[in-house]
Design a protein around this motif. Structure first.
Motif, mmCIF file in Angstrom:
data_model
loop_
_atom_site.group_PDB
_atom_site.id
_atom_site.type_symbol
_atom_site.label_atom_id
_atom_site.label_comp_id
_atom_site.label_asym_id
_atom_site.label_seq_id
_atom_site.Cartn_x
_atom_site.Cartn_y
_atom_site.Cartn_z
ATOM 1 N N GLY A 27 4.610 -2.518 1.109
ATOM 2 C CA GLY A 27 4.107 -0.714 1.502
ATOM 3 C C GLY A 27 5.306 0.132 2.295
ATOM 4 O O GLY A 27 5.138 1.138 1.999
ATOM 5 N N HIS A 31 7.153 -2.246 -3.142
ATOM 6 C CA HIS A 31 5.824 -1.806 -3.336
ATOM 7 C C HIS A 31 5.951 -3.858 -4.787
ATOM 8 O O HIS A 31 6.747 -3.484 -6.323
ATOM 9 N N ASP A 162 -5.812 -11.204 6.064
ATOM 10 C CA ASP A 162 -5.598 -10.610 5.019
ATOM 11 C C ASP A 162 -6.242 -11.196 4.237
ATOM 12 O O ASP A 162 -6.497 -11.972 3.829
ATOM 13 N N ARG A 221 0.068 0.491 6.802
ATOM 14 C CA ARG A 221 -1.472 -0.212 7.256
ATOM 15 C C ARG A 221 -2.034 0.214 8.415
ATOM 16 O O ARG A 221 -0.953 0.003 9.752
ATOM 17 N N ILE A 243 -0.940 1.667 1.602
ATOM 18 C CA ILE A 243 -2.124 1.247 2.027
ATOM 19 C C ILE A 243 -2.633 2.257 2.331
ATOM 20 O O ILE A 243 -3.727 3.392 1.642
ATOM 21 N N SER A 244 -2.574 3.119 3.463
ATOM 22 C CA SER A 244 -3.436 3.700 4.451
ATOM 23 C C SER A 244 -3.076 5.527 3.572
ATOM 24 O O SER A 244 -1.709 5.135 3.151
#
Length: 276
Positions: A27, A31, A162, A221, A243-244
């Protein structure tokens, strides 16, 4: 055997006038196996300017050597000694708590190698710890053994919380999901060593001889990377390549020091990333 082996694999660096960088891997740099645009240039600049950096990952499957090879195939050049995994952090923690102990491990080579390197014996017979890591082949038999050993008094450790991990076909259950299953069966919660436990970042800082006041954390994240950095006393940078999102940042009661589209925005400004 030296119980500091997991830490000693990374040699302390000389004091640096600028920043030390800690960064997540998935990330932020890649990826899956695809490099994020600008990541190669960013890493090249850190190496060229001799800026200390460590790539952190909660993934405990692979050894740093394996991860270096994976990143190299993606076109990213990261030295083996600049990779710090939740498996290494877990081994360092266990070496400090119970040197030369024993453990039953549910995991793969990244975790078993780290524990062997600190002198741990891996056994199913009355171990000091059950250590749960990530694997692509969770076995019902292995999980059952872990439950029975914890019921018998073994201490429960997990590399990271996770719940899911990525794959080309979609999400996969990860360490946190299996830990929840074991907790449901035993009533025992694990101690998680990896992010968002700030212990993982502090162990990485000690491993390279860096100080929190001159270190920043780059992550994708809010709920792991950024909160972990904040709790370790670091400056934080959120990148929007994982993610964020800009919108999700507003859902949290804390904020990163800086939000950037990607690490590409840091190229040319690694000496002072906060100079706009």
């Amino acid at each position: 055997m030296d119980t500091d082996a997991a830490t000693d694999r990374m040699h302390p660096s000389a004091p640096h006038a600028g920043w030390t960088y800690l960064m997540d891997m998935d990330g932020v740099l890649v990826h899956e196996d695809q490099p994020i645009p600008g990541a190669s240039d960013f890493l090249a600049e850190l190496r060229r300017t001799e800026t200390p950096f460590v790539v952190l990952t909660n993934n405990s499957i692979r050894t740093p050597r394996d991860l270096r090879a994976r990143l190299k195939q993606s076109g990213l050049d990261v030295p083996e000694e600049s990779i710090w995994t939740s498996a290494l952090a877990t081994a360092t923690f266990l070496a400090s708590q119970r040197p030369a102990g024993t453990a039953y491990v549910v995991g793969e080579s990244g975790l078993t190698t780290a524990l062997h390197d600190i002198g741990y014996v891996l056994t199913e017979k009355d171990p000091d710890y059950v250590v749960l890591g990530e694997t692509r082949t969770y076995s019902f038999e292995a999980i059952t053994t872990a439950i029975r050993l914890i019921e018998g008094g073994a201490r429960f450790i997990a590399t990271n919380p996770d719940a899911t991990g990525p794959s080309p076909d979609g999400i996969l259950p990860a360490t946190g999901s299996v830990a929840a299953l074991i907790t449901k069966a035993t009533g025992r919660d694990p101690y998680y060593v990896g992010k968002p436990n700030a212990l993982m970042m502090r162990s990485a800082l000690r491993a390279i001889g860096a100080h929190s006041e001159h270190t920043l954390m780059i992550g994708d994240r809010m709920d792991t990377d950024i909160v972990c950095g904040l709790e370790a006393g670091l400056q934080t940078i959120l990148v929007l390549t994982g993610i964020s999102t800009t919108a999700s940042v507003e859902l949290f009661p804390y904020r990163p020091t800086l939000v950037l589209e990607s690490v590409a925005a840091l190229v040319g400004r690694t000496s002072d990333p906060f100079d706009s």
